[in-house]
Structure formats: C-alpha cells, structure tokens
Design an enzyme around this catalytic site. Structure first.
Site, PDB file in Angstrom:
ATOM      1  N   THR A   1     -65.398 -99.045-108.634  1.00 59.70           N
ATOM      2  CA  THR A   1     -64.676 -97.947-109.272  1.00 59.70           C
ATOM      3  C   THR A   1     -64.470 -96.818-108.269  1.00 59.70           C
ATOM      4  O   THR A   1     -65.228 -96.673-107.302  1.00 59.70           O
ATOM      5  CB  THR A   1     -65.456 -97.401-110.474  1.00 59.70           C
TER       6      THR A   1
ATOM      7  N   GLU B   1     -63.177-101.822-115.033  1.00 55.90           N
ATOM      8  CA  GLU B   1     -64.102-102.626-115.828  1.00 55.90           C
ATOM      9  C   GLU B   1     -63.393-103.635-116.740  1.00 55.90           C
ATOM     10  O   GLU B   1     -64.050-104.522-117.308  1.00 55.90           O
ATOM     11  CB  GLU B   1     -64.987-101.707-116.687  1.00 55.90           C
TER      12      GLU B   1
ATOM     13  N   TRP C   1     -61.485 -78.428-129.633  1.00 57.67           N
ATOM     14  CA  TRP C   1     -61.102 -79.262-128.505  1.00 57.67           C
ATOM     15  C   TRP C   1     -59.624 -79.104-128.182  1.00 57.67           C
ATOM     16  O   TRP C   1     -58.773 -79.056-129.065  1.00 57.67           O
ATOM     17  CB  TRP C   1     -61.391 -80.737-128.806  1.00 57.67           C
TER      18      TRP C   1
ATOM     19  N   LYS D   1     -63.228 -77.562-124.230  1.00 58.44           N
ATOM     20  CA  LYS D   1     -63.806 -77.011-125.451  1.00 58.44           C
ATOM     21  C   LYS D   1     -63.720 -75.495-125.404  1.00 58.44           C
ATOM     22  O   LYS D   1     -64.367 -74.847-124.579  1.00 58.44           O
ATOM     23  CB  LYS D   1     -65.258 -77.456-125.629  1.00 58.44           C
TER      24      LYS D   1
END
Length: 542
Positions: free
Chosen positions: A181, A326, A438, A433
């Site tokens: 990754t 993944e 949010w 936030k």
C-alpha cells in the site's frame, strides 16, 4: 462432481498463447515504440522464466520489479508466477527509504530494474539484505555499476529457451503476486495475491456490467503496472486476447491523446489527475477520440465537472470504479440499471458514484448504530469480502485493525442509495468534524471542481479553537484564471449548494497540490502545512 482444475496465471497465459498469437502489444520505452505479437511475447516470457530459474529463483521466492508500463514488465507479470515465484511490483514513486523497507520486508531475491531507476537502486543497495541478483531491463550494454551481480535482460533472454516448460502449479491458493500500500502513516503494508484471486479478478474485468474487456478491445493501460497490478488489466488483456498499448515512462497528456488516436484505443484506465490533464490537452489541440468506448477512472472520486466534460463535450463514455490494494482492486462499478430512466443530469450524477458491487464481492456499511439504511443519507464505514479480497497483511501486526470477523474494514465512509449504489463520502481520517457535525471533504472538492476557474481542489480539516475543525480549501486555478482574485466568487458559488456551516472558512490558492505516487491528493501534507491557519479564529465565515 466437477473437475478440480486449479485456476493459475500460466493457465491464462497459455490460453492467449494458443488462441491469440497474432494479437499485438504496442510498447513504448526510452528507445521508442515497439510492436510485438503475443506469439513473440510468449517466447520472450518463456525465455525470462528459464533465465530466472537459472539465476536460482525457486518456488515462493519474491522477484521485485521497479519498472514502467512496457513489454518487458508484461513479460515479468507472467514469467515470475508461472515458475511458482511471486511477482512483487514495487511503487517507484515512494521514498528511497520506503522502497528499501519494502524490498527487505518482502525478502526479494532478484530485482528487475528499468535503466532510469538504476541510480535509485544503487543508492539503497547497501541497505538491501536479501537481493542476490539485479537485472537491467534494457537492450543496451551494461553500465558501470556497484550492483553485483548485474545482468542484461536481453542477454539473459538470448541465452534462454523460448520453449521452456513451466513447472506444474497444483495449488491455486499459492502466492503469485504482491503489492504494498501507499503509506500515509507508518511503513507500507504488503498484500499477497494468489493465483486463484488473480484469475477470478481478471474474469470479473470481462463481465458485461463491469469493464467488459474483450478480444475486440485495444486497451491503453495508464495506471502504473507497479500499482495494484495495473488494476489487473495486463492479466485480463492477455487472457482475453486484447490488443495492449503500454505507454512507458514519463508520458504526457499529449502522448496519451496521440496514442488513443493513432492506435484506435477503445478502453483506457487511470486516476482522476490523469484525466484532468488529458482534458486540458484536449482544449489545446484537436484529437480523434471516436474509437474510445470507455474511460475507466478509479483511485479517488471523479469530479462531476470531469465526468460531464468527457460525457457531454467529448462524447466519451466515462466509467467510475472503486477498489484498493487490498481488493485486487475492483469491487464496485458505476452503471445505471436498465430500468433507471432518469434525466441526463441524473445519469451524469450517477457516474460520479462508486456504483454497485461487482458479482462475487459483498459489502455492508456500518455506522454507530449498526448497518445503515439505504437512503443515501446515513453514513457508515464500507466493509468488504470476496474471493479476490485480502484476509490479512503480509507479516504485519496491523492486520487486526483492518481485517475483522471475515470483513475488510476499508476506512472509507459511504452512503448507499435504495438501488445499492455506494457513494464514497470520505476517508474516515479525512472527514471534517465541525461543531459536532460531519462535513464531507469529497463533496466540497467535487463541487469546487465544477467551477469554471478551478483546475484542482483539495479540502482539509484544520484545527479550530471554537469548532474543533473547520474546512480549508486549497485550489489550483486553470491557467486562464491565474492571478485573479476569485476567493469571494468561489465561496459564494459554494453557498448556493451547501449549508453555511459546510462552507470553508477560507481558500488558499496554490500552484500545485501534493500527490502520492499514484496521483492521490496527500491531504496529510496539506494539514501539516496549514495546521496553524485558523489559530485565533472563532467564527465561521459569512
């Protein structure tokens, strides 16, 4: 009962070898454009497999590649797994320290290296503990180099057998490839792909409601071959007999446009930053794009303005997909269902979503109160499972944080509409936030990039004394608008589409937004650069 025939990489290769030997691979290297039939690629691949075996590569050994998109890299894609070894594609855009870590952690035995990457490998060579041989992927004479032993790729092939027989691979769950990754924090994490997972993922790329890659296609693979196996396209294209166009090192939007036109490309795939650059080139010069039946986009959310430009202005179908290292990577694909007959605007909007799960994969979306409603409003983390989705990281204790109860926890926050189409709202770490509520940085970015003056936009949450965090917009203007004071105009543009408390408190205009090796915005760097920007500020901008 059915026959227990293992699904393996050499099975895919031998199918192409038998049925598609006349099809062509167009490969650009530093030496120019080369054309090889699959029959020629077949012989070269078998020579490479034989050469690696003579170098001592055995079943399970890791062979690393540090290379661009070209025919030699394609040959390695099949030669390495076909002798039971593991193809380890290394992201050459990572830092030297990370590359050295990856090579050592994977325990690579042999490295295949492009000439322009040789200095990087020479610099880190004293820190490599497992590499026993280096191979320069070139047809030129070997340079003086401290790397020992250093072999010439073409010399090795010339001295090897074009009819070399691959050893039998009985276990389809044997490792065939691996990729690490792109690390945002800590060291990169390794993902191992099996023969079975690679075959099933390639099969999914051929589904009619997925990318629908077939023998009739000419596929320009722009996404790097060192990134998640170039989305599996090289494997699928060989298996299906597609003509392949590999653009090589240091390509430009102009080169991509020229290749699409000259080679009559039907399908091409890359990240949004690539397609933003191509759109900019299309504004400068006229190209014939009529052969294209689809531009594939993944890696990060596609801006609405970009989708609209391809679909409406250039009449090129645009396909948005979702995946990650993944997941091999394809897990979802944005298409309208046959009975969805909304307006043209609804259709364009739907193409900015990440779409429906590809057959064979499953999802669930979990919020604070359990699985979320499919109302396109309630947000939760996307969890995935399927036969080409990893179950753990390679020798990494961080697996427990990501793989739980048989599900991959992606870290992506999404909503799901009533049809099951997902929309990525943000990464969990990138959600902003503010005052207990949010804010989606992705929604703000996509809207900002619909403004005619904005070339790129990245929104990050910056610490704020009163509101915990407030959004800051970092914007690159198009060349025509550079130097103009457009801050108020752009903020007012946002006010027409978002609640007041969503609007960034400020905009900073930058020459460039930092990006990862695969073209994603590096929000962490921007947060660090501007972390004190709102110090002393207590109000949300009017």
């Amino acid at each position: 009962m059915m026959m227990n025939v293992p699904l393996t990489v050499p099975m895919m290769f031998e199918h192409a070898e038998r049925y598609f030997s006349k099809k062509v691979v167009i490969s650009r290297t530093a030496g120019g454009i080369h054309r090889f039939t699959y029959g020629e690629i077949s012989q070269r691949t078998r020579r490479l497999a034989h050469a690696l075996e003579k170098l001592g590569v055995q079943k399970g050994d890791r062979v690393g590649t540090l290379a661009w998109n070209h025919h030699r890299h394609l040959e390695a894609y099949f030669a390495i797994p076909s002798i039971g070894a593991v193809l380890h594609t290394i992201n050459i855009r990572l830092s030297p320290q990370q590359i050295a870590y990856i090579i050592n952690h994977a325990e690579d035995n042999v490295l295949l290296i492009d000439p322009d990457i040789l200095p990087l490998v020479e610099a880190i060579a004293p820190h490599l503990s497992t590499v026993k041989a280096f191979v320069l992927m070139s047809n030129t004479d070997l340079p003086d180099s401290p790397l020992k032993p250093l072999y010439s790729y073409e010399t090795l092939l010339a001295e090897s057998d074009p009819a070399f027989s691959f050893p039998s691979i009985e276990d389809e769950n044997q490792a065939a490839g691996m990729c690490y990754t792109s690390a945002t924090t800590g060291n990169p994490k390794g993902v191992v792909y099996t023969h079975r997972s690679i075959v099933l993922h390639a099969m999914a790329l051929g589904l009619a409601d997925s990318t629908a890659v077939s023998e009739r296609d000419t596929v320009l693979t722009v996404v790097p071959m060192f990134h998640v196996n170039a989305w599996g396209l090289p494997f699928a294209c060989v298996w299906f007999g597609s003509t392949q166009v590999l653009p090589g090192p240091y390509f430009t939007p102009q080169l991509l446009a020229e290749l699409i036109e000259s080679e009559q490309v039907t399908v091409t795939g890359g990240v949004p930053t690539i397609w933003l650059g191509l759109l900019k080139e299309l504004e400068q010069k006229v190209y014939n794009l009529s052969s294209l039946r689809g531009v594939l986009c993944g890696g990060s959310a596609a801006p609405l303005a970009m989708v609209r430009a391809f679909e409406e202005k250039w009449k090129v179908p645009f396909y948005h997909a979702y995946g990650m290292t993944e997941t091999s990577p394809l897990v979802s694909f944005a298409r309208l269902k046959s009975y969805q007959d909304g307006s043209e605007e609804d259709r364009i909007q739907s193409l900015t979503r990440q779409g429906y799960m590809v057959q064979g994969t499953e999802m669930k979306v979990v919020g604070a109160e359990g699985e979320v409603k499919w109302d396109d409003r309630e947000m939760g983390e996307l969890l995935l499972r399927g036969p080409w989705i990893a179950s753990e990281y390679y020798r990494d204790e961080r697996s427990d944080d990501t793989f739980k109860d048989g599900w991959l926890h992606t870290g992506d926050v999404v909503t799901v509409d009533e049809e099951g189409s997902i929309k990525v709202v943000d990464r969990t770490k990138d959600l902003i936030k503010s005052g207990g509520e949010w804010i989606s940085s992705v929604d703000l970015e996509n809207t900002l990039m619909t403004h005619e003056a904005v070339f790129e936009a990245c929104v990050v949450g910056i610490p704020h004394e009163k509101w915990e965090e407030r959004p800051l917009a970092c914007i690159v203007l198009k060349d025509l608008y550079k130097g103009q004071n457009l801050k108020l105009e752009i903020l007012q543009f946002l006010h027409t589409q978002f609640a007041r408390w969503w609007i960034p408190d400020d905009i900073v205009f930058v020459d460039e937004i930092p990006k990862s090796g695969v073209g994603k915005f590096l929000k962490r760097e921007l947060r660090e650069q501007w972390q004190d920007y709102y110090v002393g500020s207590t109000t949300v901008i009017d």
